[in-house]
Each structure stands twice: as C-alpha cells, then as structure tokens.
Design an enzyme around this catalytic site. Structure first.
Site, PDB file in Angstrom:
ATOM      1  N   SER A  74       0.864  -1.187   0.000  1.00 29.29           N
ATOM      2  CA  SER A  74       0.000   0.000   0.000  1.00 29.29           C
ATOM      3  C   SER A  74       0.894   1.229   0.000  1.00 29.29           C
ATOM      4  O   SER A  74       2.078   1.145   0.297  1.00 29.29           O
ATOM      5  CB  SER A  74      -0.847   0.024   1.271  1.00 29.29           C
ATOM      6  OG  SER A  74      -0.053   0.398   2.390  1.00 29.29           O
ATOM      7  N   ASP A  75       0.333   2.387  -0.304  1.00 36.79           N
ATOM      8  CA  ASP A  75       1.078   3.605  -0.020  1.00 36.79           C
ATOM      9  C   ASP A  75       0.899   3.918   1.477  1.00 36.79           C
ATOM     10  O   ASP A  75       0.086   3.305   2.170  1.00 36.79           O
ATOM     11  CB  ASP A  75       0.625   4.760  -0.924  1.00 36.79           C
ATOM     12  CG  ASP A  75       1.723   5.816  -1.046  1.00 36.79           C
ATOM     13  OD1 ASP A  75       2.662   5.804  -0.221  1.00 36.79           O
ATOM     14  OD2 ASP A  75       1.655   6.666  -1.957  1.00 36.79           O
ATOM     15  N   TYR A  76       1.662   4.873   1.924  1.00 36.28           N
ATOM     16  CA  TYR A  76       1.779   5.236   3.344  1.00 36.28           C
ATOM     17  C   TYR A  76       0.421   5.536   3.979  1.00 36.28           C
ATOM     18  O   TYR A  76      -0.228   6.518   3.620  1.00 36.28           O
ATOM     19  CB  TYR A  76       2.653   6.486   3.389  1.00 36.28           C
ATOM     20  CG  TYR A  76       3.404   6.775   4.645  1.00 36.28           C
ATOM     21  CD1 TYR A  76       4.736   6.399   4.777  1.00 36.28           C
ATOM     22  CD2 TYR A  76       2.813   7.485   5.678  1.00 36.28           C
ATOM     23  CE1 TYR A  76       5.455   6.705   5.914  1.00 36.28           C
ATOM     24  CE2 TYR A  76       3.529   7.797   6.815  1.00 36.28           C
ATOM     25  CZ  TYR A  76       4.860   7.400   6.930  1.00 36.28           C
ATOM     26  OH  TYR A  76       5.572   7.722   8.045  1.00 36.28           O
TER      27      TYR A  76
END
Ligand code: BGC
Length: 695
Positions: free
Chosen positions: A237-239
């Site tokens: 996932s992104d942050y």
C-alpha cells in the site's frame, strides 16, 4: 510459521514504531525510511539472530533519483529521451543505497502526468505513455540488474497504481475519474512495461479511481495486474492508505479497511500497522482466509529470497567503506552527464549560447545560483546539499579570471516589497556592469513533489519582476530555469534571448550548467511534457483527440480559448541545440502491413550546423478513421543520435502491428484496418510525413 509471524511479514513500519521485542516476535517484515545504516544493521541483527525463524527484514527507501549522488529529477531525465542513461542512473543509485543498507526502492514512479499543477509531476516521466514506458522499464532494469541476488541491486517498485497523475485539478491525493479506454491507453502502459521488465513490487495509489481507492481496486489488482499481466511480485500500500479507506468513506472500521485492502490484493501494509492490529481478528472470524495470508506471505518471502537476503542480510557498510562507494568520480560524472543530456534549450536568439570563456565580467543573479539544496528536489535520498556543485561554484571555477558579480536579487518567494525592490535595484546595477547576466530562477524543492501542488505556475514571489528588470537593463540575458513543475514563462519566452531548462538538476547541476553554457556540452534534451502558456490551458498535452471542431483561430466555434493562441507555449518533444538538423529520405519497407506483421521505417538525420550535437528522432502516427476517436498524433518510437558537423545517420524503426492498436471501453484491444499518417521529426509538430495502410 505461526499466524503472528505471517502477519509480521505483511507489515511494514518505520523504525521509531518498531521495538526490538517486535522484531524478536517476528512482527515486522519490512522497515521503511531508515537511513541510519548502523541502526539498520542492528535491527537486522536482531531479526536474524533473535527471531524464531531468522527471517531478514526488507529495508525500503525512496531512492527516486539517487541515494547520495543525486541525479536530475525523473522528469528531467525523461527529457534525455535516453533510456540507457536512465538505466545507468538507477543502477548507480541502487549500488549507493545498498551500501546504506537498503534493498528495496519505492521507484520508479511511473504515473503519467498531464497536469503541471500536480507537484509530483517531477517524480515521473511526463505526459507520454511510450516515453513513460521506456523510462519505467529502464529504471526497473537499472535498479534490479540482471541478478537481484547481487547485493548491489534493489528490488524496484512501480508506483502509484494507478492514475494518481490524473488527480483532478492537479491537487495531490485527489480523485481520478476516467474511461477505461484512457486508463488503458495512457495511464497503464508504463506499469505494464515495468511488469514486463520484471519489477518485483507494485505500490497502490492514494487516489480513488472511478470511486475506488487504489488499495482496494480489484479491477486493477486482480484483473489487470495478476490475471492479464501475470505479475508474480507483491503489492504494497502507499503510506497509511489502508487506514485512509476510512477517510475516503469506503470502510466504517479499521477491520473493514483491512478486509477490503487485503482481500483485494494489497499484500503489505505500509506504516499504519493496520494489518498487524486487525488481521488476527479477521482471520479468527474467517473474514480473511489463511490461504490469502499465505499467498501474500509467500510473495514477500519469495522477494526476500530472490534478493538473496537470507544469504547476505547485511549490506550496510561502515562509514569508511561506504564513503568509498558514495559520490565517487564515476557517480559524479554520471550525474553531470545525465543533467547535460536532460537539460532542454528552450530559446537561443541570435546564438547567444554558448558563451565565450573569455568573458571578463558576468553577473550571476537570482535566488538559486548558490543553492545546494533546491536542485536536489523533494526526494533527495540521503543526499547532502553540501555535496552539490552549485551554479556559482562552477562558474567561478570555469572563469577563474573573470569578474563575477553576484546578486541574489529576490528570494524564490516571501520577500517583503521593500526588500524585493532593493534587491532588484542591486541586480540591475550588476547586470549593467556585466557583459552578460545569468539568471537562476525557478522553484525551491519544497514547491513541488508530494503535497507540492500549485495553482499558479508563474515564476513565484518577485522573480518575474526581477527577470523583467534585468532584461530591461539591456545586456544579454541567459535564464537558467531550475524547477520541479513545468512553469508558465510566456513573458520570458518572448523577451529573454536564451532560456535553458535545467529542472531539478541534482548534485552536479553546476558543472553540467557550465558545460552547457560554455559549449563543452551541447543541449539535446527535449520536453517530456507540454509547457502551457497559462494554467488556464491545463490539461494540455500533445496527443489529444481531434474533436469535431478542432482549434482554429479563424473561427469562434472551435475548440480553443478566446484569449489565447492555440497550443502550449512549448510542445512535447521540443528542444533546441547549438547546431541544426535536417531530416530527409523517409522510407517505408512496404506501403501496407497486417496487424501481425511489422514495417521498417528509415530516415536520414543530418547535422547541418558547425558543431557536434544531439537530436532526438521521434516517430509519430495517427490512425485517420477508427471505431473510436484517435489522438491527433501518438509517439511510437524515438532514437537519440549524436552527429558531427555535416555528418548524416540513418535512423531506423521497426513498427509492429500491436503498436498500432488501442484499448476500447470494454477493455478489448483492437487493431483496426485503415490509413495511418506517420511523421518523423524532432518534436511533436511537423516532421517528414507519409502514410501507410493496415490491412
Ligand atoms: C508517497 C510514496 C512513498 C511513500 C514512502 C508516500 O507518501 O506517496 O510515493 O514511496 O510515502 O515514503
């Protein structure tokens, strides 16, 4: 593995959120953004020696355009139209980063971007899918090398899947909404190219696409990525993007967020610890199957094995050894050459450039001449501004006997009126005394990159006033643009004799600029993105559809603005040289082809000037009639050539049937028969023209 150990593998945290106890219990599979190489080694040691299964931690970092030696921004490098240069950059960055203990980079950023207001446009290859795909694949090859197990290589991560660059209004993190046709024809090709090049991981996008946030987009993660493309790596996932599903409003609880993201195919959770906290209960309640967890863990462990992490978990070298790998003469030379090949000469009236080295008085004006930090951009790796060769440093070295008058003039932004007025007056006085004024204007690093969207792309602060005042002082002016976003520089384009776009030029920006200014290197870069006249024209990109009423100044009822000329200020693929080129003898191996065959295209490029120089041969096509409207032109291939004065070279391209097809809105790939226009030249306008037939 116990369930807890498996959940650990799908968890990525930052070091401050990770305790030795968690590592011992196997609760952390990956750590991001830890550049303290001693700490990296210490945490790895705990994982290897004190955890039950001795599984190494995968350390990841944003090695976007360099680790210690910072190369030009990815947008700049795309302007080189030289994938091999990009590959070499990525390989060098990987080697530097691995000595710092990293084995995974969150790069390449392969988002097509057609909205220059978006700050992250600087992290990608610009507006074109074919150029974007070439640069994506090149970076994957460079980062990962031919053998990932070689500790000098990094696992690459193509991001942000997908359509992040189409965020509405250019506002970061914003909604993207588009047809499948556009998604597949424009935004997905660089991702597909990265997968074909063997990229080991994919990062999902923050944005929602057609109402679905990236981490839970089954169409993208399951249909396209796994089923169609056969991707075998893992998805991160992104942050905090899993947690943000609740903010998007598609999950009502942390458990629901995790269930959505994990079951859609996001294998690893970056930073928010949501998988760690919520997967146990979801597994217990059978809302997530053990099979799905095993699948994700297997993908991540496979990457660790392929990286050779089990055999050599420690790549972080001690400071003394690391110093011999960082910022070496070889990496510095590469960064310098990269910037020389990326810079774009936008204007050079009366051949003002290159400058003579026998000048005895020059004025160096503007807020960026002495800056070591701004040319490194927003993602500067573990780079240090002190290692940057600034524009001023290099000019002083290049002209040791000249009188160099230095005036900052104004700040990039934020000057009080009175200070700006005084600064401009001093700059004008310096320009008057000099034979030539070199102005460094543009943006600070913070003005682009993530969260760096801007509604206005004019020169910020009082820079435009400074520029106009200095030009009016009457001396020849060279404008060096140093920026992340493409800027709107209409006044400069008409009044400043020489304009060189340096973008965010990296650690060697000064040396490269001096080489270009004094003709020791020839500018041969081309724009990887259209430069608009004003933000009111955005989005503006060269491969638009024709419409039923194409823009024409002769009629009101056409697709244009009443208050602007047609087209951008500078078009995609444009860039000047100190020499001149001619294209001739366009030939095709056959007048027609079938969808499963190919056609050979050749033309002669001649350097018609008096200096050695580079040009980029660009091949564009257009299908005249198809079942769906087709772009007015599409880049299909390019080749950068270096030619001596008077020298000719034949450029050859092989155009295959599948390069002529397009995706429709039912996700069908179609190659339709008909007449195609073909242009071969050195920008997205004009060029030699012919037609051919697909039968
Ligand atoms: C960015 C990613 C980056 C990640 C880790 C996020 O905010 O969107 O591109 O890789 O942070 O630093």
């Amino acid at each position: 593995m116990t369930t807890q150990e498996k959940i650990g593998q799908v968890t990525q945290l930052i070091a401050p959120d990770t305790t030795p106890e968690m590592i011992r219990k196997g609760e952390v599979g990956s750590i991001l953004s830890d550049t303290d190489s001693k700490q990296v080694a210490r945490l790895q040691h705990i994982a290897i020696t004190q955890s039950r299964l001795h599984i190494p931690i995968l350390f990841g970092f944003d090695v976007i355009h360099g680790y210690r030696t910072i190369f030009p921004s990815p947008l700049a490098m795309a302007g080189s139209f030289d994938p091999r240069l990009e590959e070499n950059e990525a390989a060098m960055a990987a080697a530097e980063a691995s000595v710092g203990g990293q084995r995974w980079t969150f790069a390449p950023m392969v988002d097509i971007a057609r909205d220059p207001r978006w700050g992250r446009i600087t992290e990608g290859a610009g507006e074109d899918p074919v150029l974007g795909a070439a640069m994506a694949a090149a970076q994957v090859r460079g980062f990962q090398g031919s053998n990932l197990a070689d500790p000098h290589h990094l696992l690459a991560c193509a991001k942000h899947f997908a359509a992040y660059g189409a965020a509405e209004g250019g506002r970061d993190y914003n909604t993207a909404d588009m047809s499948l046709e556009r998604l597949r024809n424009v935004y997905l090709p660089p991702f597909h190219a990265a997968v074909e090049a063997g990229v080991g991981s994919i990062m999902t996008a923050f944005n929602d696409l057609n109402g679905v946030p990236g981490v839970e987009d089954r169409l993208l993660l399951q249909e396209v990525l796994r089923r169609e493309w056969g991707f075998r790596g893992f998805v991160v996932s992104d942050y905090d993007a899993v947690q943000e599903l609740m903010v998007h409003g598609v999950a009502g609880s942390p458990q629901q967020a995790v269930q959505e993201a994990f079951s859609a195919g996001t294998d690893m959770d970056m930073h928010d610890g949501f998988y760690l906290k919520n997967l146990p209960a979801l597994l217990e309640a059978k809302r997530i199957s053990m099979a799905r967890l095993d699948e994700a863990v297997r993908r991540i462990l496979r990457a660790k094995i392929e990286l050779g992490l089990f055999d050599h978990p420690y790549t972080a070298a001690d400071a003394a050894t690391a110093a011999t790998h960082w910022l070496t003469p070889a990496t510095r030379t590469a960064a310098r050459v990269a910037e020389e090949r990326s810079a774009v000469l936008l204007r050079n009236a009366n051949g003002l450039l290159p400058l003579s080295k026998s000048l005895d008085t020059i004025a160096v004006i503007g807020p960026l001449a002495e800056s070591g930090s701004e040319p490194l951009g927003h993602w500067y790796g573990d780079g240090d501004p002190k290692d940057t060769v600034t524009i001023l440093d290099s000019l002083r070295r290049r002209l040791p006997n000249a009188h160099i008058l230095v005036q900052r003039g104004v700040a990039v932004e934020g000057d009080a009126e009175a200070d700006a007025r005084a600064g401009i007056a001093r700059a004008v006085a310096a320009a008057r005394q000099a034979q030539v004024a070199i102005l460094t204007l543009g943006e600070s690093a913070e003005m682009s990159g993530e969260g760096g969207s801007r509604s206005c792309l004019d020169l910020s602060g009082h820079q435009e006033q400074l520029l106009e005042a200095v030009v009016k002082a009457g001396k020849p002016v060279v404008l060096l643009l140093m920026n992340g976003h493409p800027l709107t520089i209409s006044w400069a384009a008409h009044h400043v004799p020489a304009i060189l776009e340096l973008w965010e030029g990296g650690s060697e920006v000064g040396n490269a600029a001096a080489d270009l200014l004094f003709g020791e290197a020839d500018p041969g870069g081309k724009l990887p993105v259209s430069m608009p006249r004003t933000v009111g024209q955005i989005p503006i990109y060269y491969d638009h559809l024709n419409t039923g009423r194409p823009g024409a100044m002769t009629t009101r009822y056409s697709s244009r603005y009443l208050d602007l000329p047609l087209g951008p200020l500078y078009r995609f693929g444009y860039g000047l040289s100190y020499t001149t080129f001619r294209f001739s003898n366009l030939t095709l191996s056959a007048p027609s082809m079938s969808p499963d065959s190919s056609i050979e295209i050749a033309a002669t490029v001649t350097n018609t000037g008096h200096r050695v120089g580079d040009d980029v041969a660009q091949l564009y096509i257009r299908q005249r009639v198809a079942t769906m409207s087709q772009p007015v032109r599409e880049l299909k291939a390019f080749d950068r050539v270096t030619l001596q004065p008077g020298q000719s070279r034949t450029v050859r391209f092989n155009l295959k049937g599948h390069q002529l097809g397009f995706w429709d809105n039912a996700s069908r790939f179609r190659i339709e028969p008909g007449t195609f226009d073909l242009w071969l030249g050195d920008s997205s306008a004009g060029g030699l023209h012919t037609t051919f037939l697909v039968k």
